[in-house]
Design a protein around this motif. Structure first.
Motif, PDB file in Angstrom:
ATOM      1  N   MET A 128       0.954  -1.088   0.036  1.00 18.76           N
ATOM      2  CA  MET A 128       0.045   0.139  -0.012  1.00 18.76           C
ATOM      3  C   MET A 128       0.719   1.238  -0.117  1.00 18.76           C
ATOM      4  O   MET A 128       1.900   1.225   0.773  1.00 18.76           O
ATOM      5  CB  MET A 128      -0.941  -0.057   1.280  1.00 18.76           C
ATOM      6  CG  MET A 128      -1.847  -1.074   1.088  1.00 18.76           C
ATOM      7  SD  MET A 128      -2.906  -1.052   2.708  1.00 18.76           S
ATOM      8  CE  MET A 128      -2.143  -0.738   4.133  1.00 18.76           C
ATOM      9  N   ILE A 129       0.593   2.070  -0.926  1.00 23.97           N
ATOM     10  CA  ILE A 129       1.429   3.381  -1.112  1.00 23.97           C
ATOM     11  C   ILE A 129       0.705   4.506  -0.938  1.00 23.97           C
ATOM     12  O   ILE A 129      -0.417   4.746  -1.697  1.00 23.97           O
ATOM     13  CB  ILE A 129       2.095   3.461  -2.426  1.00 23.97           C
ATOM     14  CG1 ILE A 129       3.001   2.230  -2.690  1.00 23.97           C
ATOM     15  CG2 ILE A 129       2.815   4.734  -2.412  1.00 23.97           C
ATOM     16  CD1 ILE A 129       3.607   2.300  -4.021  1.00 23.97           C
ATOM     17  N   PRO A 130       0.763   5.335   0.302  1.00 25.66           N
ATOM     18  CA  PRO A 130      -0.125   6.491   0.372  1.00 25.66           C
ATOM     19  C   PRO A 130      -0.195   7.692  -0.651  1.00 25.66           C
ATOM     20  O   PRO A 130       0.998   7.899  -0.726  1.00 25.66           O
ATOM     21  CB  PRO A 130       0.220   7.187   1.977  1.00 25.66           C
ATOM     22  CG  PRO A 130       1.611   6.492   1.953  1.00 25.66           C
ATOM     23  CD  PRO A 130       1.890   5.096   1.224  1.00 25.66           C
ATOM     24  N   ILE A 131      -0.968   8.176  -1.225  1.00 26.36           N
ATOM     25  CA  ILE A 131      -0.954   9.088  -2.124  1.00 26.36           C
ATOM     26  C   ILE A 131      -1.132  10.449  -1.662  1.00 26.36           C
ATOM     27  O   ILE A 131      -0.553  11.560  -1.905  1.00 26.36           O
ATOM     28  CB  ILE A 131      -1.725   8.807  -3.262  1.00 26.36           C
ATOM     29  CG1 ILE A 131      -1.462   7.503  -3.951  1.00 26.36           C
ATOM     30  CG2 ILE A 131      -1.880   9.858  -4.368  1.00 26.36           C
ATOM     31  CD1 ILE A 131      -0.298   7.244  -4.650  1.00 26.36           C
ATOM     32  N   ARG A 132      -2.017  10.719  -0.845  1.00 28.63           N
ATOM     33  CA  ARG A 132      -2.491  12.065  -0.360  1.00 28.63           C
ATOM     34  C   ARG A 132      -3.573  11.917   0.776  1.00 28.63           C
ATOM     35  O   ARG A 132      -4.069  10.551   1.041  1.00 28.63           O
ATOM     36  CB  ARG A 132      -3.241  13.119  -1.291  1.00 28.63           C
ATOM     37  CG  ARG A 132      -4.478  12.385  -1.934  1.00 28.63           C
ATOM     38  CD  ARG A 132      -4.936  13.298  -2.858  1.00 28.63           C
ATOM     39  NE  ARG A 132      -6.377  12.892  -3.559  1.00 28.63           N
ATOM     40  CZ  ARG A 132      -7.387  12.932  -3.027  1.00 28.63           C
ATOM     41  NH1 ARG A 132      -7.573  13.710  -1.861  1.00 28.63           N
ATOM     42  NH2 ARG A 132      -8.502  12.449  -3.433  1.00 28.63           N
ATOM     43  N   ASP A 133      -3.864  12.726   1.736  1.00 26.40           N
ATOM     44  CA  ASP A 133      -4.702  12.884   2.773  1.00 26.40           C
ATOM     45  C   ASP A 133      -5.553  14.061   2.617  1.00 26.40           C
ATOM     46  O   ASP A 133      -5.587  14.911   1.486  1.00 26.40           O
ATOM     47  CB  ASP A 133      -3.916  12.892   4.054  1.00 26.40           C
ATOM     48  CG  ASP A 133      -3.397  14.413   4.433  1.00 26.40           C
ATOM     49  OD1 ASP A 133      -3.371  14.939   3.284  1.00 26.40           O
ATOM     50  OD2 ASP A 133      -3.108  14.310   5.512  1.00 26.40           O
ATOM     51  N   THR A 134      -6.714  14.255   3.280  1.00 30.38           N
ATOM     52  CA  THR A 134      -7.785  15.042   3.409  1.00 30.38           C
ATOM     53  C   THR A 134      -7.718  16.097   4.239  1.00 30.38           C
ATOM     54  O   THR A 134      -8.722  16.796   4.325  1.00 30.38           O
ATOM     55  CB  THR A 134      -9.041  14.214   3.271  1.00 30.38           C
ATOM     56  OG1 THR A 134      -9.289  13.555   4.527  1.00 30.38           O
ATOM     57  CG2 THR A 134      -9.399  13.316   2.296  1.00 30.38           C
ATOM     58  N   THR A 135      -6.580  16.188   4.932  1.00 30.79           N
ATOM     59  CA  THR A 135      -6.664  17.200   6.112  1.00 30.79           C
ATOM     60  C   THR A 135      -6.189  18.478   5.646  1.00 30.79           C
ATOM     61  O   THR A 135      -5.460  18.586   4.636  1.00 30.79           O
ATOM     62  CB  THR A 135      -5.442  16.676   7.089  1.00 30.79           C
ATOM     63  OG1 THR A 135      -5.696  15.324   7.540  1.00 30.79           O
ATOM     64  CG2 THR A 135      -5.410  17.796   8.417  1.00 30.79           C
ATOM     65  N   VAL A 136      -6.903  19.496   5.946  1.00 26.13           N
ATOM     66  CA  VAL A 136      -6.607  21.001   5.660  1.00 26.13           C
ATOM     67  C   VAL A 136      -5.437  21.665   6.378  1.00 26.13           C
ATOM     68  O   VAL A 136      -5.218  21.196   7.497  1.00 26.13           O
ATOM     69  CB  VAL A 136      -7.878  21.711   5.784  1.00 26.13           C
ATOM     70  CG1 VAL A 136      -7.726  23.141   5.385  1.00 26.13           C
ATOM     71  CG2 VAL A 136      -9.065  21.007   4.965  1.00 26.13           C
ATOM     72  N   CYS A 137      -4.398  22.138   5.587  1.00 23.93           N
ATOM     73  CA  CYS A 137      -3.468  22.864   6.131  1.00 23.93           C
ATOM     74  C   CYS A 137      -3.602  24.302   6.047  1.00 23.93           C
ATOM     75  O   CYS A 137      -3.863  24.894   4.711  1.00 23.93           O
ATOM     76  CB  CYS A 137      -2.147  22.406   5.503  1.00 23.93           C
ATOM     77  SG  CYS A 137      -0.448  22.783   6.305  1.00 23.93           S
ATOM     78  N   TYR A 138      -3.522  25.001   6.929  1.00 18.17           N
ATOM     79  CA  TYR A 138      -3.685  26.537   7.100  1.00 18.17           C
ATOM     80  C   TYR A 138      -2.686  27.333   6.956  1.00 18.17           C
ATOM     81  O   TYR A 138      -2.916  28.531   6.605  1.00 18.17           O
ATOM     82  CB  TYR A 138      -4.478  26.959   8.254  1.00 18.17           C
ATOM     83  CG  TYR A 138      -5.821  26.297   8.614  1.00 18.17           C
ATOM     84  CD1 TYR A 138      -7.164  26.815   7.888  1.00 18.17           C
ATOM     85  CD2 TYR A 138      -5.891  25.205   9.136  1.00 18.17           C
ATOM     86  CE1 TYR A 138      -8.140  26.323   7.979  1.00 18.17           C
ATOM     87  CE2 TYR A 138      -7.261  24.623   9.256  1.00 18.17           C
ATOM     88  CZ  TYR A 138      -8.359  25.352   8.606  1.00 18.17           C
ATOM     89  OH  TYR A 138      -9.681  24.742   8.609  1.00 18.17           O
ATOM     90  N   THR A 139      -1.365  26.974   7.209  1.00 14.56           N
ATOM     91  CA  THR A 139      -0.162  27.717   6.716  1.00 14.56           C
ATOM     92  C   THR A 139       0.705  26.888   6.076  1.00 14.56           C
ATOM     93  O   THR A 139       0.589  25.636   5.647  1.00 14.56           O
ATOM     94  CB  THR A 139       0.718  27.833   8.263  1.00 14.56           C
ATOM     95  OG1 THR A 139       0.817  26.403   8.929  1.00 14.56           O
ATOM     96  CG2 THR A 139      -0.350  28.618   9.165  1.00 14.56           C
ATOM     97  N   THR A 140       1.896  27.349   5.559  1.00 18.54           N
ATOM     98  CA  THR A 140       2.773  27.068   4.473  1.00 18.54           C
ATOM     99  C   THR A 140       3.654  26.298   5.395  1.00 18.54           C
ATOM    100  O   THR A 140       4.485  26.825   6.241  1.00 18.54           O
ATOM    101  CB  THR A 140       3.494  28.091   3.807  1.00 18.54           C
ATOM    102  OG1 THR A 140       2.508  28.739   3.122  1.00 18.54           O
ATOM    103  CG2 THR A 140       4.317  27.592   2.762  1.00 18.54           C
TER     104      THR A 140
END
Length: 228
Positions: A1-13
């Protein structure tokens, strides 16, 4: 299994995460194109060689500097091969930015280095006679996963299942993905101890030590003004 992305929102750079990736990648490329003698010297001096600290007389005989403990931190920025580097940087890219967002830049780098230091120490304690250098960011990244596990347990992780290279993607909760990762690390570490006298080409105890450090310490580094 290879993680591609997540759905967590990031508010800062995530500047610190980017800086860590830049340093790791730059050092790796620089060493790859360095003469073998320099490459070997850097890896053995700034990688963490457990026997160096278990047996100081051996370390002196081998020419290691006396009382040089920086390798418990500097090893986090060195890597043993392209696959090693790519996997660590991929996990750093996917997960660290979200934790930096929750902690702030300064608190995050302190948290990251503490987790890495603890991971290196745990690896030393469990493999005190190892003469090969332990290198890689994975112990500190495991600390990031430990924080992510508790901060975003139900965030969805998009996973690629590479069956015959087909585009098979599924979404699973972060708690399931990271939980499976921990179980795999524990199984591998136990097998290494039972059947191979603790020998492994992967710093499994560093992974477990970093993860435990991460989920125990993360709450002390969280921002009080987080907008989420």
């Amino acid at each position: 299994m290879i993680p591609i992305r997540d759905t967590t929102v990031c508010y800062t750079t995530p500047y610190v995460t980017w800086a860590l990736m830049f340093i790791c990648i730059s050092l790796f490329v620089l060493l790859e194109f360095s003469p073998d003698q320099i490459h070997h010297y850097i890896i053995y001096i700034y990688g963490m060689v457990p026997l160096r600290y278990t047996n100081p007389e051996w370390a002196i005989a081998m020419g290691y500097p006396v009382d040089h403990y920086l390798s418990f931190i500097t090893n986090l920025f060195l890597h043993g091969g392209w696959l090693h580097l790519i996997m660590n940087m991929w996990f750093l890219w996917l997960f660290a930015g979200k934790i930096e967002d929750r902690m702030g830049h300064v608190r995050f780098i302190i948290f990251y280095l503490i987790c890495g230091f603890i991971a290196s120490t745990i690896q030393w304690l469990y493999t005190p006679d190892l003469v090969m250098p332990v290198v890689g960011a994975s112990g500190a990244i495991a600390g990031v996963l430990g924080a992510y596990f508790f901060l975003y347990p139900y965030s969805r992780i998009v996973i690629w299942i590479p069956i015959l290279l087909l585009p098979i993607f599924i979404e699973i909760p972060a708690i399931a993905f990271i939980g499976l990762w921990v179980i795999f690390q524990m199984a591998k570490a136990t097998t290494a101890v039972m059947f191979y006298e603790g020998a492994s080409d992967v710093a499994l105890w560093a992974h477990l030590g970093g993860f435990i450090a991460g989920f125990l310490l993360f709450r002390y580094f969280l921002r009080k003004d987080y907008p989420g």
